[in-house]
Scaffold this active site. Structure first.
Site, PDB file in Angstrom:
ATOM      1  N   ARG A 255       0.863  -1.187   0.000  1.00  0.00           N
ATOM      2  CA  ARG A 255       0.000   0.000   0.000  1.00  0.00           C
ATOM      3  C   ARG A 255       0.893   1.229   0.000  1.00  0.00           C
ATOM      4  O   ARG A 255       2.117   1.125   0.122  1.00  0.00           O
ATOM      5  CB  ARG A 255      -1.042  -0.017   1.119  1.00  0.00           C
ATOM      6  CG  ARG A 255      -0.694  -0.603   2.436  1.00  0.00           C
ATOM      7  CD  ARG A 255       0.409   0.079   3.208  1.00  0.00           C
ATOM      8  NE  ARG A 255       0.183   1.514   3.321  1.00  0.00           N
ATOM      9  CZ  ARG A 255       1.129   2.393   3.590  1.00  0.00           C
ATOM     10  NH1 ARG A 255       2.402   2.013   3.762  1.00  0.00           N
ATOM     11  NH2 ARG A 255       0.870   3.670   3.675  1.00  0.00           N
ATOM     12  N   GLY A 256       0.239   2.410  -0.150  1.00  0.00           N
ATOM     13  CA  GLY A 256       1.015   3.637  -0.306  1.00  0.00           C
ATOM     14  C   GLY A 256       1.127   3.919  -1.796  1.00  0.00           C
ATOM     15  O   GLY A 256       1.498   3.030  -2.573  1.00  0.00           O
ATOM     16  N   ALA A 257       0.794   5.151  -2.187  1.00  0.00           N
ATOM     17  CA  ALA A 257       0.634   5.459  -3.612  1.00  0.00           C
ATOM     18  C   ALA A 257       1.824   5.032  -4.487  1.00  0.00           C
ATOM     19  O   ALA A 257       1.639   4.302  -5.474  1.00  0.00           O
ATOM     20  CB  ALA A 257       0.309   6.942  -3.774  1.00  0.00           C
TER      21      ALA A 257
ATOM     22  N   ARG B 177      -7.601  -0.287  -6.671  1.00  0.00           N
ATOM     23  CA  ARG B 177      -7.861   0.801  -5.718  1.00  0.00           C
ATOM     24  C   ARG B 177      -8.026   2.095  -6.510  1.00  0.00           C
ATOM     25  O   ARG B 177      -7.220   2.384  -7.391  1.00  0.00           O
ATOM     26  CB  ARG B 177      -6.705   0.924  -4.697  1.00  0.00           C
ATOM     27  CG  ARG B 177      -6.563  -0.325  -3.806  1.00  0.00           C
ATOM     28  CD  ARG B 177      -5.636  -0.075  -2.641  1.00  0.00           C
ATOM     29  NE  ARG B 177      -6.226   0.796  -1.646  1.00  0.00           N
ATOM     30  CZ  ARG B 177      -5.549   1.341  -0.619  1.00  0.00           C
ATOM     31  NH1 ARG B 177      -4.250   1.102  -0.502  1.00  0.00           N
ATOM     32  NH2 ARG B 177      -6.144   2.111   0.264  1.00  0.00           N
TER      33      ARG B 177
ATOM     34  N   GLN C   4      -1.775   2.489   9.936  1.00  0.00           N
ATOM     35  CA  GLN C   4      -0.492   2.583   9.215  1.00  0.00           C
ATOM     36  C   GLN C   4       0.554   3.337  10.034  1.00  0.00           C
ATOM     37  O   GLN C   4       1.749   3.056   9.932  1.00  0.00           O
ATOM     38  CB  GLN C   4      -0.690   3.321   7.870  1.00  0.00           C
ATOM     39  CG  GLN C   4      -1.432   2.537   6.819  1.00  0.00           C
ATOM     40  CD  GLN C   4      -2.897   2.845   6.825  1.00  0.00           C
ATOM     41  OE1 GLN C   4      -3.478   3.199   7.857  1.00  0.00           O
ATOM     42  NE2 GLN C   4      -3.560   2.711   5.687  1.00  0.00           N
TER      43      GLN C   4
ATOM     44  N   ASP D 250      -1.965  10.842  -2.057  1.00  0.00           N
ATOM     45  CA  ASP D 250      -2.414   9.800  -2.996  1.00  0.00           C
ATOM     46  C   ASP D 250      -2.778  10.383  -4.347  1.00  0.00           C
ATOM     47  O   ASP D 250      -2.692   9.707  -5.380  1.00  0.00           O
ATOM     48  CB  ASP D 250      -3.588   9.033  -2.402  1.00  0.00           C
ATOM     49  CG  ASP D 250      -3.085   8.153  -1.277  1.00  0.00           C
ATOM     50  OD1 ASP D 250      -2.962   8.657  -0.149  1.00  0.00           O
ATOM     51  OD2 ASP D 250      -2.741   6.983  -1.547  1.00  0.00           O
TER      52      ASP D 250
ATOM     53  N   ASN E  79      -5.245  12.465   0.719  1.00  0.00           N
ATOM     54  CA  ASN E  79      -4.321  11.607   1.468  1.00  0.00           C
ATOM     55  C   ASN E  79      -5.146  10.838   2.494  1.00  0.00           C
ATOM     56  O   ASN E  79      -6.373  10.999   2.575  1.00  0.00           O
ATOM     57  CB  ASN E  79      -3.228  12.453   2.135  1.00  0.00           C
ATOM     58  CG  ASN E  79      -2.109  11.597   2.713  1.00  0.00           C
ATOM     59  OD1 ASN E  79      -1.609  10.687   2.035  1.00  0.00           O
ATOM     60  ND2 ASN E  79      -1.728  11.828   3.952  1.00  0.00           N
ATOM     61  N   LYS E  80      -4.503  10.000   3.246  1.00  0.00           N
ATOM     62  CA  LYS E  80      -5.174   9.140   4.227  1.00  0.00           C
ATOM     63  C   LYS E  80      -6.173   9.931   5.062  1.00  0.00           C
ATOM     64  O   LYS E  80      -5.871  11.034   5.523  1.00  0.00           O
ATOM     65  CB  LYS E  80      -4.107   8.495   5.117  1.00  0.00           C
ATOM     66  CG  LYS E  80      -4.615   7.575   6.200  1.00  0.00           C
ATOM     67  CD  LYS E  80      -5.543   6.490   5.671  1.00  0.00           C
ATOM     68  CE  LYS E  80      -4.956   5.678   4.547  1.00  0.00           C
ATOM     69  NZ  LYS E  80      -5.969   4.870   3.814  1.00  0.00           N
TER      70      LYS E  80
HETATM   71  O1  MRU Z   1      -4.496   3.265   2.178  1.00  0.00           O
HETATM   72  P1  MRU Z   1      -3.011   3.451   2.034  1.00  0.00           P
HETATM   73  O2  MRU Z   1      -2.243   2.886   3.178  1.00  0.00           O
HETATM   74  O3  MRU Z   1      -2.509   2.987   0.692  1.00  0.00           O
HETATM   75  O4  MRU Z   1      -2.839   5.024   2.085  1.00  0.00           O
HETATM   76  C1  MRU Z   1      -1.551   5.551   2.020  1.00  0.00           C
HETATM   77  C2  MRU Z   1      -1.499   7.011   2.192  1.00  0.00           C
HETATM   78  O5  MRU Z   1      -2.500   7.688   2.344  1.00  0.00           O
HETATM   79  C3  MRU Z   1      -0.142   7.635   2.088  1.00  0.00           C
HETATM   80  O6  MRU Z   1      -0.037   8.746   2.923  1.00  0.00           O
HETATM   81  C4  MRU Z   1       0.094   8.077   0.637  1.00  0.00           C
HETATM   82  O7  MRU Z   1      -0.162   7.014  -0.240  1.00  0.00           O
HETATM   83  C5  MRU Z   1       1.468   8.564   0.415  1.00  0.00           C
HETATM   84  S1  MRU Z   1       2.630   7.249   0.422  1.00  0.00           S
HETATM   85  C6  MRU Z   1       4.161   7.845   0.055  1.00  0.00           C
END
Ligand code: MRU
Length: 343
Positions: free
Chosen positions: A45-47, A85, A192, A233, A243-244
């Site tokens: 996970r994470g963009a 996603r 996270q 994201d 973002n999250k």
């Molecule tokens: O749902 P996730 O864990 O994929 O969400 C991740 C985030 O919101 C991060 O802050 C974002 O992707 C930046 S990662 C460098």
């Protein structure tokens, strides 16, 4: 530093982020469908990490596809990965990059196509690490020495091919000799911050304290927080940032207390086709993520739930957007468009 996702030659290995920090277990995907499943279930996970994984997933799919039906299988590979996603634009950016390469290889022998697709996925991986280093170099001077940095979610090595975006800025500031420590929001419901950011920073020996999400306002008012740094994201043309979920609240509280709020993200997280954050699709995740913690119910059976995985922070709360090409400041439409065009 942790290896988040790696190409093996015939598969993709990922550290299972659903199990951290309890166990360090690796998952090997030998088909593109398994890569898609790993993205959907947040093993990875994470963009940026999602983008790198998708590129490797496309390469893996091409490697294993029947050459007689390559074009139609390629379409299915790309659409399957794209359906995993909806919010992180890096997923679509990476798939589009693989599609453009594939189109340029029309008519070439299958072995050439396979070699080129694998090489491209490996380039996406390598470039991501270099990009994060550059984000760190641009961001480190913005971090006040001797203060605490607040971050939300995990925008670290685990969310990228390595080094991280927001945590890349923190790592670079530490490498530059700054005496900083980190407050990590736990980041309910998927945790996270608690599970991943704290684990990652502990591995590096960077001082980190865990706070619950509802403590952010208290600490932002205390004067101890020098700045907030988060990842993204998807960033619209006007600088609105998805973002999250929870990021928006932190940003409003930061502005209220005159604490700079920075977003660290690669140019591939910009979606210049969207005029504002209102147009960013927000993923809704299963209600069980809210009603249960590690399978243990924390709410009465049958509780109704909403579980948006992301929120959008309006650009007026964003002090600067740190990219690999430099830092964008308001007016963002102008600065982001200029940075995106730079070579
Ligand atoms: O749902 P996730 O864990 O994929 O969400 C991740 C985030 O919101 C991060 O802050 C974002 O992707 C930046 S990662 C460098």
């Amino acid at each position: 530093m942790v290896e988040t996702v790696q190409w093996t030659g015939s598969g993709v290995v990922m550290i299972d982020q659903t199990k951290l920090p309890r166990v360090e277990e690796f998952v090997t995907c030998t088909t593109y469908q398994e890569v898609a499943h790993a993205i959907r279930t947040m093993v990875v996970r994470g963009a940026p990490a999602i983008g790198v994984s998708a590129a490797m997933g496309v390469a893996l799919g091409v490697l294993k596809a029947d050459p007689a039906n390559l074009d139609s299988e390629f379409e299915t590979i790309c659409s399957t990965l794209a359906a995993t996603r909806p919010t992180a634009v890096n997923l679509f950016w990476a798939i589009d990059r693989m599609k453009r390469l594939y189109a340029s290889l029309q008519g070439r022998p299958i072995e050439d196509i396979r070699t080129a697709m694998v090489a491209e996925a490996q380039a996406v991986y390598r470039e991501d690490i270099a990009i994060n280093r550059a984000i760190g170099a641009h961001g480190a001077p913005l971090v006040p020495d001797g203060k605490t940095v607040l971050t939300h979610c995990n925008a670290g090595a685990l969310a990228t091919a390595g080094f991280g975006t927001a945590l890349g800025v923190i790592r670079a500031a530490v490498e530059a000799g700054k005496k900083i420590d980190v407050f990590s929001d736990e980041t309910r419901p998927f945790l996270q911050g608690a599970r991943l950011t704290v684990w990652e920073l502990q591995q590096d020996g960077i001082p980190v304290k865990l706070i619950t999400d509802n403590m952010a306002g208290h600490f932002l008012k205390s004067g101890r927080i020098g700045c907030v740094v988060v990842g993204a994201d998807r960033i619209a043309r006007n600088g609105d940032v998805a973002n999250k979920v929870g990021t928006y609240g932190v940003a409003v509280l930061a502005k209220e207390n005159n604490v700079p709020f920075y977003v660290a993200a690669p140019i591939s997280t910009l979606d210049l086709s969207l005029s504002s954050g209102e147009e960013i699709p927000i993923e809704e995740r299963p209600g069980s993520e809210v009603t249960e913690v590690f399978g243990v119910p924390v709410a009465p059976a049958g509780t109704a739930v909403e579980n948006p995985a992301f929120d959008v922070t309006p650009n007026r709360y964003v002090t600067g957007i740190i990219t690999e090409k430099g830092v964008a400041f308001a007016p963002f439409e102008e600065s982001l468009t200029r940075l995106a065009k730079e070579n």
